[in-house]
Design a protein around this motif. Structure first.
Motif, PDB file in Angstrom:
ATOM      1  N   THR A  21       0.840  -1.208   0.000  1.00 35.33           N
ATOM      2  CA  THR A  21       0.000   0.000   0.000  1.00 35.33           C
ATOM      3  C   THR A  21       0.873   1.255   0.000  1.00 35.33           C
ATOM      4  O   THR A  21       0.411   2.329   0.352  1.00 35.33           O
ATOM      5  CB  THR A  21      -0.883   0.013   1.272  1.00 35.33           C
ATOM      6  OG1 THR A  21      -0.013  -0.132   2.398  1.00 35.33           O
ATOM      7  CG2 THR A  21      -1.915  -1.078   1.263  1.00 35.33           C
ATOM      8  N   GLY A  22       2.158   1.085  -0.373  1.00 35.80           N
ATOM      9  CA  GLY A  22       3.093   2.210  -0.334  1.00 35.80           C
ATOM     10  C   GLY A  22       3.071   3.026  -1.621  1.00 35.80           C
ATOM     11  O   GLY A  22       2.085   3.022  -2.364  1.00 35.80           O
ATOM     12  N   SER A  23       4.192   3.719  -1.885  1.00 36.94           N
ATOM     13  CA  SER A  23       4.275   4.646  -3.008  1.00 36.94           C
ATOM     14  C   SER A  23       3.980   3.961  -4.338  1.00 36.94           C
ATOM     15  O   SER A  23       3.125   4.406  -5.114  1.00 36.94           O
ATOM     16  CB  SER A  23       5.676   5.234  -3.102  1.00 36.94           C
ATOM     17  OG  SER A  23       6.164   5.550  -1.846  1.00 36.94           O
ATOM     18  N   LEU A  24       4.724   2.877  -4.595  1.00 42.22           N
ATOM     19  CA  LEU A  24       4.580   2.221  -5.895  1.00 42.22           C
ATOM     20  C   LEU A  24       3.215   1.556  -6.018  1.00 42.22           C
ATOM     21  O   LEU A  24       2.572   1.612  -7.073  1.00 42.22           O
ATOM     22  CB  LEU A  24       5.695   1.173  -6.036  1.00 42.22           C
ATOM     23  CG  LEU A  24       6.328   1.025  -7.389  1.00 42.22           C
ATOM     24  CD1 LEU A  24       6.788   2.346  -7.972  1.00 42.22           C
ATOM     25  CD2 LEU A  24       7.500   0.059  -7.316  1.00 42.22           C
ATOM     26  N   ARG A  42      -1.398  -3.498   5.381  1.00 44.71           N
ATOM     27  CA  ARG A  42      -1.729  -3.369   6.806  1.00 44.71           C
ATOM     28  C   ARG A  42      -2.850  -2.361   6.995  1.00 44.71           C
ATOM     29  O   ARG A  42      -3.741  -2.543   7.792  1.00 44.71           O
ATOM     30  CB  ARG A  42      -0.482  -2.991   7.592  1.00 44.71           C
ATOM     31  CG  ARG A  42       0.594  -4.077   7.480  1.00 44.71           C
ATOM     32  CD  ARG A  42       1.686  -3.910   8.482  1.00 44.71           C
ATOM     33  NE  ARG A  42       2.698  -2.961   8.063  1.00 44.71           N
ATOM     34  CZ  ARG A  42       3.966  -3.028   8.434  1.00 44.71           C
ATOM     35  NH1 ARG A  42       4.368  -4.008   9.230  1.00 44.71           N
ATOM     36  NH2 ARG A  42       4.842  -2.126   8.039  1.00 44.71           N
ATOM     37  N   LYS A  82       8.066  -3.556   0.349  1.00 43.45           N
ATOM     38  CA  LYS A  82       9.517  -3.579   0.544  1.00 43.45           C
ATOM     39  C   LYS A  82       9.880  -4.961   1.076  1.00 43.45           C
ATOM     40  O   LYS A  82       9.017  -5.691   1.563  1.00 43.45           O
ATOM     41  CB  LYS A  82       9.931  -2.475   1.518  1.00 43.45           C
ATOM     42  CG  LYS A  82      10.041  -1.146   0.796  1.00 43.45           C
ATOM     43  CD  LYS A  82      10.831  -0.143   1.573  1.00 43.45           C
ATOM     44  CE  LYS A  82      11.151   1.042   0.665  1.00 43.45           C
ATOM     45  NZ  LYS A  82      11.378   2.255   1.432  1.00 43.45           N
ATOM     46  N   PRO A  84      11.038  -6.327   3.823  1.00 34.45           N
ATOM     47  CA  PRO A  84      10.525  -6.864   5.096  1.00 34.45           C
ATOM     48  C   PRO A  84       9.078  -7.355   4.992  1.00 34.45           C
ATOM     49  O   PRO A  84       8.633  -8.162   5.807  1.00 34.45           O
ATOM     50  CB  PRO A  84      10.639  -5.670   6.047  1.00 34.45           C
ATOM     51  CG  PRO A  84      11.717  -4.828   5.463  1.00 34.45           C
ATOM     52  CD  PRO A  84      11.572  -4.960   3.975  1.00 34.45           C
ATOM     53  N   LEU A 107      10.181  -5.291  -6.351  1.00 33.74           N
ATOM     54  CA  LEU A 107      11.133  -4.940  -5.295  1.00 33.74           C
ATOM     55  C   LEU A 107      12.533  -4.693  -5.861  1.00 33.74           C
ATOM     56  O   LEU A 107      12.979  -5.418  -6.754  1.00 33.74           O
ATOM     57  CB  LEU A 107      11.230  -6.063  -4.262  1.00 33.74           C
ATOM     58  CG  LEU A 107       9.981  -6.323  -3.442  1.00 33.74           C
ATOM     59  CD1 LEU A 107       8.991  -7.182  -4.195  1.00 33.74           C
ATOM     60  CD2 LEU A 107      10.352  -6.997  -2.149  1.00 33.74           C
ATOM     61  N   ASN A 108      13.221  -3.689  -5.347  1.00 33.02           N
ATOM     62  CA  ASN A 108      14.628  -3.491  -5.664  1.00 33.02           C
ATOM     63  C   ASN A 108      15.422  -4.640  -5.073  1.00 33.02           C
ATOM     64  O   ASN A 108      14.976  -5.293  -4.138  1.00 33.02           O
ATOM     65  CB  ASN A 108      15.134  -2.187  -5.036  1.00 33.02           C
ATOM     66  CG  ASN A 108      14.948  -1.008  -5.967  1.00 33.02           C
ATOM     67  OD1 ASN A 108      14.782  -1.186  -7.181  1.00 33.02           O
ATOM     68  ND2 ASN A 108      14.977   0.178  -5.420  1.00 33.02           N
ATOM     69  N   ALA A 133       9.214   6.900 -10.431  1.00 33.22           N
ATOM     70  CA  ALA A 133       9.694   7.394  -9.125  1.00 33.22           C
ATOM     71  C   ALA A 133       8.522   8.006  -8.365  1.00 33.22           C
ATOM     72  O   ALA A 133       7.962   9.023  -8.771  1.00 33.22           O
ATOM     73  CB  ALA A 133      10.805   8.416  -9.316  1.00 33.22           C
ATOM     74  N   ALA A 134       8.147   7.320  -7.283  1.00 30.80           N
ATOM     75  CA  ALA A 134       7.005   7.758  -6.474  1.00 30.80           C
ATOM     76  C   ALA A 134       7.442   7.842  -5.026  1.00 30.80           C
ATOM     77  O   ALA A 134       8.197   6.981  -4.555  1.00 30.80           O
ATOM     78  CB  ALA A 134       5.869   6.750  -6.616  1.00 30.80           C
ATOM     79  N   ARG A 136       6.195   8.603  -0.923  1.00 27.88           N
ATOM     80  CA  ARG A 136       5.117   8.757   0.027  1.00 27.88           C
ATOM     81  C   ARG A 136       5.341  10.027   0.818  1.00 27.88           C
ATOM     82  O   ARG A 136       6.443  10.280   1.289  1.00 27.88           O
ATOM     83  CB  ARG A 136       5.188   7.582   0.996  1.00 27.88           C
ATOM     84  CG  ARG A 136       3.882   6.898   1.222  1.00 27.88           C
ATOM     85  CD  ARG A 136       4.185   5.477   1.520  1.00 27.88           C
ATOM     86  NE  ARG A 136       3.955   5.220   2.942  1.00 27.88           N
ATOM     87  CZ  ARG A 136       3.905   3.984   3.430  1.00 27.88           C
ATOM     88  NH1 ARG A 136       4.095   2.945   2.649  1.00 27.88           N
ATOM     89  NH2 ARG A 136       3.688   3.795   4.692  1.00 27.88           N
ATOM     90  N   GLU A 274      16.651  -2.119   2.836  1.00 27.64           N
ATOM     91  CA  GLU A 274      16.670  -3.284   1.945  1.00 27.64           C
ATOM     92  C   GLU A 274      18.106  -3.773   1.698  1.00 27.64           C
ATOM     93  O   GLU A 274      18.364  -4.448   0.708  1.00 27.64           O
ATOM     94  CB  GLU A 274      15.955  -2.938   0.634  1.00 27.64           C
ATOM     95  CG  GLU A 274      14.468  -2.646   0.841  1.00 27.64           C
ATOM     96  CD  GLU A 274      13.687  -2.429  -0.449  1.00 27.64           C
ATOM     97  OE1 GLU A 274      12.799  -3.242  -0.759  1.00 27.64           O
ATOM     98  OE2 GLU A 274      13.959  -1.436  -1.142  1.00 27.64           O
TER      99      GLU A 274
END
Ligand SMILES: NC(=O)c1ccc[n+]([C@@H]2O[C@H](COP(=O)([O-])OP(=O)(O)OC[C@H]3O[C@@H](n4cnc5c(N)ncnc54)[C@H](OP(=O)(O)O)[C@@H]3O)[C@@H](O)[C@H]2O)c1
Length: 306
Positions: A21-24, A42, A82, A84, A107-108, A133-134, A136, A274
């Motif tokens: 649910t993050g930037s990307l 989450r 990410k 984790p 994921l990077n 490139a995003a 938060r 990471e």
């Protein structure tokens, strides 16, 4: 099948879930909004997307928690957590992906195959890299969920021949997205080149606290040469030919001069970084191949201490 019209063209919604649910995740949730993607994580509320020209749009995601039932069937799953969060993504896929599900991790770093096969098969997994490139910029005081888009880049995906690869290709084309599929060998070279860039820029910026462009002026930048050559030797031992990365990495640091790397941002916000899937991956592969990578080992040790 339901139909919707986008810019006058017929669009056939695909069953798509986005893990994270993050930037990307929010960027791709917005790009595929016509498909009503299910976003899994989450927590996630209504969010705002801010474009480079400051255009603001609001989005109301279809959201579920990791533990909620999500029977599908899913044609496409984008994994945008990410590292984790990878164990939760893996468990979700174990439970809800079927043979017909095509999965694209963004994921990077490396290790996507080791983390996701099984439960997935090789043809279901299409590791991707993106130059989108995003960032938060949630405003926790005012409870505004927000992501700023700094660049709409290109997404490079691994061709696997899976049936629903065609579904995603058609959908990306109908939405005019710059998504390009490449053969496995080409993607492995691209992924290693990006891994090497990340293994230089991310830890050096995290250790120095400097944005990408300032790194080249620091004494610490002397480590860039051994970092690149050690990593190139590891790639070589795996049959992947990557050369000339030092110049490429320096050019990348200059072209993204004002950016703070994601690892520096993680360190500043006291989030786990990471490093284990970037430098840690190179060190593990080197160990298996019997290649000495003392500079990467030292960097791994130092970043773990931050
Ligand atoms: N953003 C970009 O422009 C960009 C570009 C290229 C590559 N990437 C790569 O794409 C991946 C996602 O990046 P991002 O920028 O979207 O990151 P992000 O904004 O920090 O979002 C990360 C996501 O992972 C989840 N997550 C992290 N740790 C977790 C844990 N322990 N358990 C469960 N969930 C966890 C977060 O959940 P919570 O929100 O609940 O913490 C969030 O949904 C990363 O590997 C990144 O390196 C990003």
């Amino acid at each position: 099948m339901d139909r919707v019209f986008i810019s006058g063209a017929i669009h056939f919604p695909m069953k798509i879930a986005i893990l994270g649910t993050g930037s990307l995740a929010r960027l791709y949730g917005t790009l595929f909004e016509a498909d009503h993607p299910l976003m899994v994580g989450r927590q996630l509320g209504r969010y705002q997307l801010i474009e480079r020209d400051n255009t603001v749009s609001w989005h109301v995601p279809r959201f579920q928690r990791w533990e909620d039932p999500a029977p599908g069937p899913w044609q496409v799953v984008l994994v945008a957590v990410k590292w984790p969060g990878m164990p939760l993504a893996r468990q979700w896929l174990e439970r809800w992906a079927q043979a017909g599900t095509y999965v694209v991790p963004f994921l990077n770093g490396m290790g996507q195959e080791q983390a996701l096969i099984p439960p997935l098969t090789k043809s279901q997994l299409s590791p991707a890299i993106t130059t989108d490139a995003a960032f938060r910029s949630d405003d926790s005081d005012h409870d505004i969920w927000r992501v700023s888009i700094k660049d709409h880049g290109t997404v490079h995906l691994t061709e696997t021949g899976h049936a629903n690869e065609i579904t995603l290709k058609q959908q990306a084309a109908s939405l005019n997205l710059a998504w390009q599929w490449h053969p496995v060998d080409y993607m492995l070279r691209l992924r290693w080149t990006k891994l090497i860039a990340n293994s230089v820029i991310n830890p050096l910026s995290a250790l120095s606290g400097q944005p990408n462009g300032a790194l080249l002026q620091l004494p610490l930048w002397r480590l860039a040469e051994p970092l690149c050559s050690e990593a190139e030797s590891v790639a070589q031992s795996l049959g992947i030919s990557v050369t000339g990365t030092l110049k490429w990495v320096a050019d990348l640091a200059i072209s993204t001069a004002t950016n703070r790397s994601s690892m520096l941002q993680d360190v500043l916000s006291h989030q786990p970084s990471e490093i284990e899937s970037i430098t840690g991956y190179i060190v593990r592969q080197a160990h298996e191949a019997g290649i000495a990578v003392p500079t990467h080992q030292a960097i791994l040790h130092l970043v773990r201490l931050l």
